[in-house]
Write a protein that holds these residues in place. Structure first.
Motif, short mmCIF file in Angstrom:
data_model
loop_
_atom_site.label_atom_id
_atom_site.label_comp_id
_atom_site.label_asym_id
_atom_site.label_seq_id
_atom_site.Cartn_x
_atom_site.Cartn_y
_atom_site.Cartn_z
N ILE A 1 2.47 1.84 -3.43
CA ILE A 1 1.52 2.33 -4.45
C ILE A 1 1.13 3.79 -4.17
O ILE A 1 1.05 4.61 -5.08
CB ILE A 1 0.30 1.39 -4.53
N LYS A 2 0.96 4.10 -2.90
CA LYS A 2 0.63 5.48 -2.53
C LYS A 2 1.73 6.44 -2.99
O LYS A 2 1.46 7.48 -3.60
CB LYS A 2 0.45 5.57 -1.01
N SER B 1 -2.71 -1.59 -10.97
CA SER B 1 -2.42 -0.21 -11.38
C SER B 1 -1.78 -0.24 -12.77
O SER B 1 -1.38 -1.30 -13.25
CB SER B 1 -1.45 0.44 -10.39
N ASP B 2 -1.68 0.92 -13.37
CA ASP B 2 -1.05 0.94 -14.69
C ASP B 2 0.49 0.93 -14.59
O ASP B 2 1.18 0.77 -15.58
CB ASP B 2 -1.53 2.16 -15.49
N PHE B 3 0.99 1.09 -13.38
CA PHE B 3 2.46 1.13 -13.22
C PHE B 3 3.12 -0.15 -13.72
O PHE B 3 4.26 -0.14 -14.14
CB PHE B 3 2.82 1.36 -11.75
N GLY C 1 3.70 9.73 -9.76
CA GLY C 1 3.11 9.61 -11.10
C GLY C 1 4.11 9.44 -12.24
O GLY C 1 3.99 10.10 -13.28
N ASN D 1 1.77 6.73 -6.76
CA ASN D 1 0.67 7.60 -7.21
C ASN D 1 1.03 9.07 -7.07
O ASN D 1 0.70 9.88 -7.92
CB ASN D 1 -0.61 7.29 -6.43
N GLN D 2 1.69 9.38 -5.96
CA GLN D 2 2.06 10.78 -5.76
C GLN D 2 3.12 11.25 -6.76
O GLN D 2 3.09 12.37 -7.23
CB GLN D 2 2.58 10.99 -4.34
N GLU E 1 0.84 -1.21 0.00
CA GLU E 1 0.00 0.00 0.00
C GLU E 1 0.87 1.26 0.00
O GLU E 1 0.59 2.22 -0.71
CB GLU E 1 -0.95 0.02 1.20
#
Lengths: 393, 393
Positions: free
Chosen positions: B95-96, B135-137, B102, B99-100, B92
């Motif tokens: 991923i957080k 996720s798309d990562f 990007g 996301n930040q 988690e």
């Protein structure tokens, strides 16, 4: 080259392959001075420069395909019935040998769960895929996790002897420490005294020197992996060690607690915490046996601690010990995501585990102990002498 | 922790990320005492126990996500502007943070070509895929080969100083050897004399002890990676060394040739071979410059040798030297399959390379030399003192 141990370990491979029903184990490596598959020391004990394939068939003799400059050294080990050298590319030779062996499954060293069985780099995996692209072998690759963890976990007598010796030396150094530890020493000073003693005993470090031993004086430091500081030992305070040496490539890993003051001055909360840790470890040692699952053993100690009113420890109860302090394979741990499937691993005869845990006191910081055990047919043998009382200085 | 060097190397990262247009470099590791990504010593210099993510954004400051017990030690290095600890699962938090940030591309440490940039295990790759599955990562993962090879290859002044010192000590030991080498010694005796000298100088081994130095007496031994034997030095015979020491984590790698007899007794075929090797190395040193491709440099020496009527050497002309004797990155080698794309690598200012090659004489075995060079703006600086003549004993 001294490789009696490797010869014995390689002998174990055939039986394990039959047991887990694997046709062929392929150890696929290159330039091992940069990053070596952890299994290599166990079955070879040297280095390879170019791409190399060590093939262990279930039915048949071990075979090595290596770069021409590595061929003599590989031959000299006597570990392989055949050494096939190549100059420009390993691809053709590898495919030819695979065709002759015709394995329906090829076990290679990757594992999500077990770091000790995860020695294949992603780049080398991609290269293997590329080499096998035109053959059906590319669809037959499976994880060797089972093979590696059994091979690594089932210690042979030579390995057990070395671990026991490492444990003995660790205990001797803890005894010597009772003669030099005193109030007013810094953690840094204490660590360097331990390093001197290790030097005298001619042993190496079971993990990195900066954090070995971990030395934690007084109540304010969280145990774990931070190095020694200028914190000083103080009358009425605790002192904690996490210490492991390496003797002939095999490790010990032991935690001990000291108290600065007389036995009668040990505060009740400290004594209660100490006894909880000591007895939780003993409870797990009494319960553990071949066939137990890792998380079941962890639960014995974890519930014990919680029943006594403490918060549960934030790590696993025990890990295997061998060539590394953290030796991989089955883990005596809770089923937390970060441990993957290792807590579902089965305890086997010949495994060496730590049993370790801490509880936190209200005013005196953490109390943590760690013992080393060998799994026997009926249960376990404590190979460290368990700490029964706080060592008062 | 002594980590000035790591602080300097981490400072290099930002510029390299901009240069190769990578948004984010993710170093994704676990249990590094078992198998450590080779890049870790360069940018961290410690160990991690649980799954850990070191994030280097092109625009922004380095960040580490580590297990709770590793957090203090990671903080203490001062290498990261933020250290995020976790207890049960890293997923988690990772991923957080992603996301930040990007990132449109995430560079991770796998490489088919460069072993030094291939520190990610296949199991850890699979875990990352699993964590990023929703996720798309997961579609944005690319190789960090370019980042790692530039970071590793572009030596900073501290690294160059250490390598030079390692080279100096190696040369001193070769000089001392002139006082103790004599006819009738075995390769094994000679190696142990070198080990004694290393001990006196307080240096470690640039590669494994058994093969360092390689000692090859007389005409019957193929050079390469086989250890010393009971072969004896003999009047009128050659003696070959391949020797490298490790000084403060940095290596040297040098080959030298000795002759037992007077200079005037050196056979003509030996002298001709020696001069060919020496001059081929010098020709490559004269030609090499920033911007050259690895295989172009190799070809200079390879053609030189062939023009003199010898068979071409069966290895690369040169590899980089640094924390490892074989330090990865661009290779001065022929475009053979076993070298992957490394011979297409570009020579850069601050790289340290070996220049090494052998030719085979009719009656006296192989003659092989190896020098170490530092790439400068205009060409190269020889950091070993090139061997000009056979050293006669």
């Amino acid at each position: 080259m001294e490789n009696d141990l490797q010869l014995e370990k390689v002998k174990q491979v055939g039986g394990i392959l039959k047991e887990v029903d694997a046709d062929l184990w392929l150890v696929w490596i290159r330039e091992t001075s940069q990053m070596a598959d952890p299994v290599l020391d166990l079955i070879y004990g040297g280095e390879f420069v170019w791409q190399s394939a060590l093939l262990f068939p279930m039915n048949g003799k071990p075979l090595a395909i290596v770069g021409n400059f590595d061929a003599d050294a590989t031959e000299a080990t006597g570990l392989f019935s055949r050494v096939v050298p190549y100059t420009k590319s390993i691809k053709e030779v590898l495919i030819k040998e695979l065709n002759q062996l015709g394995p329906s499954k090829i076990a290679i060293n990757f594992s999500k769960n077990d770091v000790a069985a995860d020695g294949l780099s992603h780049g080398m995996y991609l290269i293997l895929q590329e080499y096998l692209a035109d053959s059906d072998f590319k669809n037959r690759l499976v994880s060797s996790e089972n093979i590696v963890s059994k091979l690594r976990g089932r210690k042979i007598p030579t390995e057990i002897e070395r671990i026991k010796k490492a444990v003995q030396i660790t205990e001797s150094i803890f005894e010597e420490a009772q003669t030099f530890l005193k109030v007013g020493m810094t953690e840094i000073e204490i660590q360097s005294k331990f390093h001197e003693a290790m030097n005298r005993h001619g042993v190496g470090f079971a993990w990195d020197k900066d954090h070995n031993p971990a030395v934690d004086a007084g109540p304010y430091k969280q145990f774990g992996h931070s190095g020694p500081t200028s914190n000083m030992t103080k009358e009425g305070h605790l002192l904690h060690f996490d210490f492991g040496v390496r003797y002939q490539d095999y490790c010990s890993d032991i935690q001990r607690m000291f108290f600065f003051g007389k036995p009668e001055d040990v505060p009740e909360q400290v004594q209660h915490a100490f006894e909880t840790v000591r007895d939780a470890i003993q409870a797990a040692a009494d319960w553990i046996r071949p066939g137990a699952l890792g998380y079941e053993v962890d639960a014995i100690a974890r519930e014990f601690v919680k029943d006594r009113g403490y918060e549960e420890y934030q790590h696993a109860l025990g890990h295997q010990v061998g060539r590394q302090a953290h030796d991989g394979g089955a883990l005596l741990g809770p089923r937390w995501e970060r441990y993957g499937a290792t807590p579902m691993g089965v305890v086997e005869v010949g495994n060496v585990f730590t049993l370790e845990l801490y509880v936190t006191t209200e005013n005196y910081g953490q109390i943590s102990l760690e013992e080393d055990i060998l799994i026997t047919r009926k249960g376990c043998e404590l190979i460290s002498r368990p700490q029964k009382e706080l060592i008062c200085i």
